[in-house]
Each structure stands twice: as structure tokens, then as C-alpha cells.
Design an enzyme around this catalytic site. Structure first.
Site, PDB file in Angstrom:
ATOM      1  N   CYS A   2       0.836  -1.195   0.000  1.00 51.95           N
ATOM      2  CA  CYS A   2       0.000   0.000   0.000  1.00 51.95           C
ATOM      3  C   CYS A   2       0.872   1.246   0.000  1.00 51.95           C
ATOM      4  CB  CYS A   2      -0.873   0.016   1.251  1.00 51.95           C
ATOM      5  SG  CYS A   2      -1.838  -1.481   1.410  1.00 51.95           S
ATOM      6  N   ARG A  27       4.563   0.498  -6.160  1.00 54.45           N
ATOM      7  CA  ARG A  27       4.496  -0.422  -5.007  1.00 54.45           C
ATOM      8  C   ARG A  27       3.455  -1.508  -5.218  1.00 54.45           C
ATOM      9  NH1 ARG A  27       6.499   2.164  -0.076  1.00 54.45           N
ATOM     10  NH2 ARG A  27       5.053   0.921   1.121  1.00 54.45           N
ATOM     11  N   TRP A  74      -3.202  -2.610  -1.565  1.00 50.32           N
ATOM     12  CA  TRP A  74      -2.920  -3.949  -2.117  1.00 50.32           C
ATOM     13  C   TRP A  74      -3.679  -4.897  -1.210  1.00 50.32           C
ATOM     14  CZ3 TRP A  74       0.011  -8.495  -0.900  1.00 50.32           C
ATOM     15  CH2 TRP A  74       0.296  -9.302  -1.996  1.00 50.32           C
ATOM     16  N   ASN A 100      -1.516   1.111   6.259  1.00 56.66           N
ATOM     17  CA  ASN A 100      -0.714   0.094   5.574  1.00 56.66           C
ATOM     18  C   ASN A 100      -0.313  -0.902   6.651  1.00 56.66           C
ATOM     19  OD1 ASN A 100       0.827  -1.345   3.867  1.00 56.66           O
ATOM     20  ND2 ASN A 100       2.384   0.223   3.511  1.00 56.66           N
ATOM     21  N   GLY A 101      -0.505  -2.205   6.400  1.00 59.90           N
ATOM     22  CA  GLY A 101      -0.141  -3.215   7.399  1.00 59.90           C
ATOM     23  C   GLY A 101      -1.344  -4.084   7.731  1.00 59.90           C
ATOM     24  N   GLU A 482      17.460 -17.771  -9.731  1.00 64.52           N
ATOM     25  CA  GLU A 482      17.122 -16.346  -9.904  1.00 64.52           C
ATOM     26  C   GLU A 482      16.637 -16.084 -11.317  1.00 64.52           C
ATOM     27  OE1 GLU A 482      16.439 -14.013  -8.131  1.00 64.52           O
ATOM     28  OE2 GLU A 482      16.544 -12.283  -9.463  1.00 64.52           O
ATOM     29  N   LYS A 486      12.912 -14.508 -12.381  1.00 66.04           N
ATOM     30  CA  LYS A 486      12.769 -13.328 -13.256  1.00 66.04           C
ATOM     31  C   LYS A 486      11.792 -13.618 -14.389  1.00 66.04           C
ATOM     32  CE  LYS A 486      14.238 -10.441 -11.218  1.00 66.04           C
ATOM     33  NZ  LYS A 486      14.271 -11.111 -10.027  1.00 66.04           N
ATOM     34  N   GLU A 489       8.108 -14.073 -13.074  1.00 66.45           N
ATOM     35  CA  GLU A 489       7.375 -12.956 -12.452  1.00 66.45           C
ATOM     36  C   GLU A 489       7.057 -11.834 -13.426  1.00 66.45           C
ATOM     37  OE1 GLU A 489       9.266 -10.647  -9.396  1.00 66.45           O
ATOM     38  OE2 GLU A 489      11.244 -11.171 -10.106  1.00 66.45           O
ATOM     39  N   HIS A 505      16.322 -37.577 -11.790  1.00 67.34           N
ATOM     40  CA  HIS A 505      15.477 -38.070 -10.693  1.00 67.34           C
ATOM     41  C   HIS A 505      14.024 -37.631 -10.852  1.00 67.34           C
ATOM     42  CE1 HIS A 505      18.990 -39.573  -8.653  1.00 67.34           C
ATOM     43  NE2 HIS A 505      19.589 -38.422  -8.893  1.00 67.34           N
ATOM     44  N   LYS A 604       6.089  -4.476  -5.043  1.00 67.53           N
ATOM     45  CA  LYS A 604       7.528  -4.251  -4.908  1.00 67.53           C
ATOM     46  C   LYS A 604       8.008  -4.622  -3.516  1.00 67.53           C
ATOM     47  CE  LYS A 604      11.667  -3.190  -5.810  1.00 67.53           C
ATOM     48  NZ  LYS A 604      12.438  -4.207  -6.568  1.00 67.53           N
TER      49      LYS A 604
HETATM   50  C1  AGP Z   1      12.132 -10.280  -6.871  1.00 69.30           C
HETATM   51  O1  AGP Z   1      12.228  -9.974  -8.260  1.00 69.30           O
HETATM   52  C2  AGP Z   1      10.753 -10.098  -6.321  1.00 69.30           C
HETATM   53  N1  AGP Z   1      10.245  -8.819  -6.578  1.00 69.30           N
HETATM   54  C3  AGP Z   1      10.618 -10.553  -4.880  1.00 69.30           C
HETATM   55  O2  AGP Z   1      10.938 -11.928  -4.864  1.00 69.30           O
HETATM   56  C4  AGP Z   1      11.521  -9.858  -3.840  1.00 69.30           C
HETATM   57  O3  AGP Z   1      12.867 -10.205  -4.060  1.00 69.30           O
HETATM   58  C5  AGP Z   1      11.107 -10.353  -2.441  1.00 69.30           C
HETATM   59  O4  AGP Z   1       9.789  -9.928  -2.208  1.00 69.30           O
HETATM   60  C6  AGP Z   1      12.028  -9.822  -1.319  1.00 69.30           C
HETATM   61  O5  AGP Z   1      11.946  -8.424  -1.277  1.00 69.30           O
HETATM   62  P1  AGP Z   1      13.019  -7.631  -0.367  1.00 69.30           P
HETATM   63  O6  AGP Z   1      14.377  -7.908  -0.962  1.00 69.30           O
HETATM   64  O7  AGP Z   1      12.613  -6.196  -0.478  1.00 69.30           O
HETATM   65  O8  AGP Z   1      12.907  -8.170   1.022  1.00 69.30           O
END
Ligand code: AGP
Length: 609
Positions: A2, A27, A74, A100-101, A482, A486, A489, A505, A604
């Protein structure tokens, strides 16, 4: 998550509210709303969907008031809808709140309020807050807010507005970020600095338990007991443009190309000019400290977790210390074996990830020494940990983490080498050799970025596949994880990373003709094994794109395509091999017309569980 904004001054509040919410769009959100104190009443307007939907509702009826709050939501409790959007009001419309929270005890509070005759219109946890204020308010706005805060449990950044107190906005912060921007004859409130940076660089970053009483020409900070708190002004040094796209089509592409600078900046003050050693001014560790540690946990989420896997390899290889890496959402509920001999390193770009923050607090409760690796100065995780080392990547706006990852890797490498120096587990000659190679990494990332055409071609050619596999061994496997994240997502392709030794396996059953396999093969120590795994998938007619170190003439005999990265020590090559994988994901997402910077369902910073 949020986004929160607030304005109090002499200008039309709605102008800053909409401008500030726009700056916070990255965000991630699913609805938005504003409230403006117009004297006779508080004007509230909300809309599900993007900010444009809210702006459409405000056309030709923008409120004139000069005090207001705004919010992008959100969804956590209650689906995205107009009614569930913030701001929320009490029964009378006299009290308005954005949040927010998570209010963890909202159900019991809501039942009690309903039994007292309060009417609720939303499914949210937040709505209990204005009704509580209505319940306790007897003319003292600040006192009533403090009373409400004593009733709620959970994590929050809250901004309160009261029709009868038009000269004041009250902010409260617990486990979620909130800053006050200090203007001249006006003041600003936001959940994140990009919302206010075009208005002021002078801010108060609120700490947990602090309450800000914000008027147009004064800001007073108190604690939950009502005692004054002296705050230092935090001056924001990075400029607004840093949060703009700087000529790139998307923040993500800009941030991928910022990696040479981000890595260089993160290294800058931590490598002695004569190249003889790593220094960590923030830590001042010595042999006694390291001897007192018999176990290290690295705890994080998502991309930061993947950086932690590489960090484990570095610390074990160089500093010869036992490291366990764990997902924060798992670690925090596992009753981990942690005591005063444990060092817990949490990695978090935003410094606000709820699970990581909770894991950090749990570690401290169990007596661990804690270190935060984060990109946001003054973030909740930065302030909660015993010690903090910052990546200096600059603001990362795109939801998909790129420059944060590479700066986390370089920081973990330097931390491992720093520990090795203290424990003398790496010779001075090897230290110099590694530092020399380290210094070349930014230029080598630039070199890797200089030829993106083959990657664009692959993305166009294979971007419509619904399944892609990433394979590798050792550090290549960690980077494969990683790379798969990418692609998943931002292009929504089902991508899976697999330790290539594990294929036989089970997963090999999924390798059929034409399926794309991205094979990382840079780790000399397991090269032959990796080669045989590549032959396994080639034998099943997969299309194999290799990622290899320059000079490897063997690999291309067996592959359909090879992307080369500059040669360096196999410990450092993850900083290079991840770059083509980031670009592959980016161009695949473009090919598929995806919303690269704001992918569906994601945010984010995941500041709620
Ligand atoms: C990564 O591309 C994602 N956006 C997500 O996995 C992110 O890395 C994860 O939410 C952790 O966020 P942070 O590093 O701000 O704690």
C-alpha cells in the site's frame, strides 16, 4: 504494498495527493482513494483499479480543501473493491484513516464495536480504526489516537484525519514505513520517499512507536506515552530523476543497465585503495567476535533469498563458517535452533518485507546477533538489526529485483572475504587476486550489457513457450533459480530451475522436443558433469541455450546457442551470468506484452504476510 500520502498546507491538497500516489504506483496496488477536509465535511472518493479510475471519478468535482490523505491499496483483508479501498471513515464521517499493514485483532474489535451499534461497510481490518476513534474521542484528538493505538495489535502505518481538527494530521508507525516531508508553510506525509522528493528533501523517518503530529507549520514527534521525541532531519540525497526512468522504456531495463554503477558504488568505500583488503567500517568485527559465532543463518525472501544462497557459498568457501540459508516465511515458524552463538544475516532490498522483518525479530528474541543487508536507509529492517550494511544500488522501482540482486551478491562476497581476512582463511596473495578481479566486475557487467541482440532474438523465438527450464550446478544452480524467478514474475511463463544433477530423478520426464532449456555452465569444478547433463537434455531434443565463460569452445559443440560472459573467477561469475538471464526475462515479457514494471498480483515490497 500500500501507498500512503498526506498533505497539510495552503494549497489544494488533492493536487499533491494524486501526484504523490502516482509516484507510489510502483508499489503495486488494486484500488485507491483520497479524503480532503472541506470544513463542513470530509470529502472522500475511492475507486477500485488503477489511479485513472479515481481521477475519472474526481473530474469536475475536485475538493478545494487544503488538508488531505490518500492511499493505494494492495488487498489483504477483503477483495479489491470501492468499499474496501481506503480511506475508511467512522459512522459519522468525522474521522478518516488510511492504513498500511495488518490489524491482527480486528475481528474481536469489530465484534465489540458492532455490539455497540457501529455500522461497518467494508471487509477490511482497517475500518475498525476510525470507529475506535469515534468511540473514544472526547475532544482531545491526540489523546484519542493514542488510546486507539493502545487497543490495536499488529503492524501499521496510519494517518488520521478529523473533521473537527482541520489543522492537524496525525501519523503513527509500527513495522511499516512512514516519512514526514518538511516543507515551508506546508508538510507532506508518505509511505515512501519518491512520493515527496519533488517537494522536499528534508524528512523525518518515523520509528516504531512514534507518533507525528503534523500541522502546516510544525511537526511534533511523540512516543506512545505522549513524551516528546527529538528527531534528526534525514536529508534525502538521491534526486527525483533517480526514480524516473531516465530514458529507458521501463524501470526494470534502466535498473538492469544501472548495475555497473550500483555494483561499483556498493564496492567503493569497502575496497582499500591499494587492493590489499576489504574494509567494513560499519562492522568492526574481530577474531573474538567471529570465534564467538558457531553458526550463521542467512534469511530472506524471493530474489534476496537467491542472493543468500550465493552468500552461503561465499562464506563457506572463503571464511570456512557453517551457513544455513532459509526462506523467512519458513524460518520464522520453524522454531529455529538459534542462540547467542548464532549470527543471523537478513537480506532485504526494501528493508520492509514482513516475513523477513518478523524472522529478524524472532532471531533477536532467541538471542542471535543480527546483521541486515538492505538497500533502504532507515528501513524497518535496517533499524531492527544490531548491525546493518547497505547495498548502494539507489532506489529500485521495478517490482522485479535486478540491481538489488547483484549488489547483494557483491556485498556478500566482500563480507565473506572480510571474514576470511580476519580469520586468515584466505592468503593475502589470494585476497589481492580476488580484489583485482572484483574491481573488474562493473566493467565486465557493462561488457555483458553491450550486446543484447542475441538475447532479444532468443526472447522473440522462445518467448511464447509456456515452459522453460533452467539448469546448473553449484553457483550456476543458484543463479538458475534467480533466472527462473525473473522469467516467471514478469513474463508469466512457467519457468523452473533445477540442479542439473537432479534432472534424472524426475524432471527429465518433462524434457521433450523443442522445450527451451537454459543451461549455465561456468563452474569449472563441475564442468564435465554439467556437460553430461546438457547432453542428456539434448538427447531428448530440447532447445538448449548455454550461458558460458568466454573462451569456452567446448560447450558450443553441443548447444543450439551460447551466450558468453567475460571470464573471471568462478566465485564472481554469478555477477555476470545473471545479466543475460535478466535481459532474457525482460525481452520475453516485452514479446508477450506484459506490464514489465508492475507484473500482475505482485508488489515491490511485501509488507504484509
Ligand atoms: C524479486 O524480483 C521479487 N520482486 C521478490 O521476490 C523480492 O525479491 C522479495 O519480495 C524480497 O523483497 P526484499 O528484498 O525487499 O525483502
Amino acid at each position: 504494498m500500500c501507498g500512503i500520502v498526506g498533505y497539510i498546507g495552503d494549497k489544494k491538497a488533492v493536487e499533491f495527493l494524486l501526484e504523490g500516489l502516482t509516484k507510489l504506483e510502483y508499489r503495486g496496488y488494486d484500488s485507491a482513494g483520497i479524503a480532503v477536509n472541506c470544513g463542513v465535511n470530509i470529502f472522500v472518493e475511492k475507486a477500485v483499479g488503477r489511479l485513472d479510475a479515481l481521477k475519472e471519478k474526481l473530474k469536475n468535482r475536485e475538493p478545494e480543501g487544503t488538508v488531505g490523505i490518500g492511499h493505494t491499496r494492495w488487498a489483504t483483508h477483503g477483495r479489491p473493491s470501492d468499499l474496501n479501498a481506503h480511506p475508511h471513515t467512522d459512522c459519522t464521517g468525522k474521522f478518516v484513516v488510511v492504513h498500511n499493514g495488518i490489524i491482527e485483532n480486528y475481528m474481536s474489535l469489530k465484534e465489540d464495536l458492532i455490539s455497540r451499534g457501529h455500522k461497518f461497510i467494508s471487509e477490511t481490518d482497517t475500518e475498525v480504526v476510525p470507529h475506535l476513534l469515534e468511540e473514544v474521542y472526547k475532544g482531545d484528538f491526540i489523546g484519542a489516537v493514542r488510546e486507539v493505538l493502545n487497543k490495536i495489535e499488529g503492524s501499521y502505518s496510519l494517518v488520521f484525519m478529523s473533521k473537527d481538527n482541520p489543522e492537524t494530521l496525525i501519523c503513527a508507525k509500527q513495522d511499516n514505513p512512514l516519512v514526514v516531508g518538511l516543507g515551508k508553510g506546508e508538510n507532506f506525509i508518505a509511505s515512501d520517499i519518491p512520493a515527496i522528493i519533488s517537494k522536499t528533501r528534508d524528512t523525518y523517518i518515523l520509528n516504531d512507536g512514534e507518533i507525528a503530529i503534523v500541522k502546516k507549520d510544525s511537526v511534533k514527534i511523540i512516543n506512545r506515552r505522549g513524551e516528546d521525541v527529538q528527531k534528526k532531519v534525514f536529508r534525502v540525497t538521491w534526486n527525483a530523476e533517480a526514480a524516473e526512468k531516465g530514458g529507458y522504456e521501463h524501470f526494470m531495463l534502466k535498473e538492469i543497465h544501472e548495475q555497473p554503477k550500483a555494483v561499483r558504488d556498493t564496492m567503493s568505500e569497502r575496497v582499500l585503495k591499494d587492493g590489499s583488503a576489504i574494509v567494513m567500517e560499519e562492522l568492526h568485527w574481530d577474531k573474538n567476535f567471529l570465534d564467538s559465532i558457531n553458526k550463521i543463518y542467512i534469511v530472506a525472501c524471493g530474489t534476496a533469498y537467491h542472493a543468500g544462497l550465493v552468500g552461503k557459498f561465499y562464506i563457506e568457501k572463503l571464511a570456512r563458517k557453517l551457513v544455513e540459508v532459509d526462506l523467512a516465511s519458513e524460518y520464522r515458524y520453524r522454531d529455529p535452533i538459534v542462540d547467542e552463538k548464532t549470527l543471523v544475516i537478513v537480506i532485504s532490498q526494501s528493508g520492509e518485507t514482513s516475513d523477513t522483518l518478523a524472522a529478524l525479530k524472532e532471531s533477536k528474541r532467541l538471542g542471535a546477533k543480527t546483521l541486515a543487508v538492505t538497500n533502504v536507509v532507515g528501513s524497518s529492517i535496517a533499524r531492527e538489526a544490531d548491525q546493518v550494511v547497505y547495498t548502494w544500488a539507489g532506489p529500485e522501482i521495478a517490482v522485479a529485483s535486478t540491481k538489488a540482486y547483484t549488489t547483494q551478491l557483491i556485498l556478500m562476497f566482500m563480507l565473506a572475504l572480510y571474514m576470511a581476512q580476519i580469520q586468515k582463511t584466505v592468503s593475502p596473495e589470494r585476497t589481492r587476486e580476488l580484489i583485482e578481479l572484483l574491481k573488474k566486475i562493473p566493467a565486465q557487467i557493462s561488457e555483458t550489457l553491450s550486446d543484447v541482440d542475441p538475447i532479444k532474438t532468443f526472447a522473440r523465438q522462445y518467448g511464447f513457450n509456456e515452459d522453460v527450464f533452467y539448469i546448473g550446478r553449484s553457483l550456476d544452480y543458484d543463479v538458475a533459480l534467480e533466472g527462473a524467478l525473473k522469467l516467471k514474475e514478469i513474463s508469466y511463463i512457467h519457468a523452473e530451475a533445477y540442479a542439473s544433477g537432479e534432472l534424472k530423478h524426475g524432471t527429465l520426464a518433462l524434457i521433450v522436443e523443442g522445450v527451451p532449456v537454459i543451461a549455465l555452465a561456468t563452474q569449472k569444478s563441475v564442468y564435465e558433469k554439467t556437460l553430461s547433463n546438457i547432453k542428456e537434455v539434448k538427447a531428448r531434443d530440447a532447445v538448449v541455450i548455454g550461458i558460458a565463460a568466454a573462451g569456452d569452445t567446448e560447450l558450443e559443440k553441443y548447444l543450439d546457442h551460447v551466450i558468453f560472459v567475460p571470464e573471471t573467477d568462478e566465485l564472481l561469475i554469478p555477477l555476470l551470468t545473471v545479466v543475460p538471464l535478466q535481459l532474457l526475462a525482460y525481452y520475453a515479457a516485452i514479446t508477450r506484452g506484459c506490464d514489465v514494471d508492475k507484473p500482475r498480483n505482485l508488489a515491490k515490497s511485501v509488507t504484509v504476510e
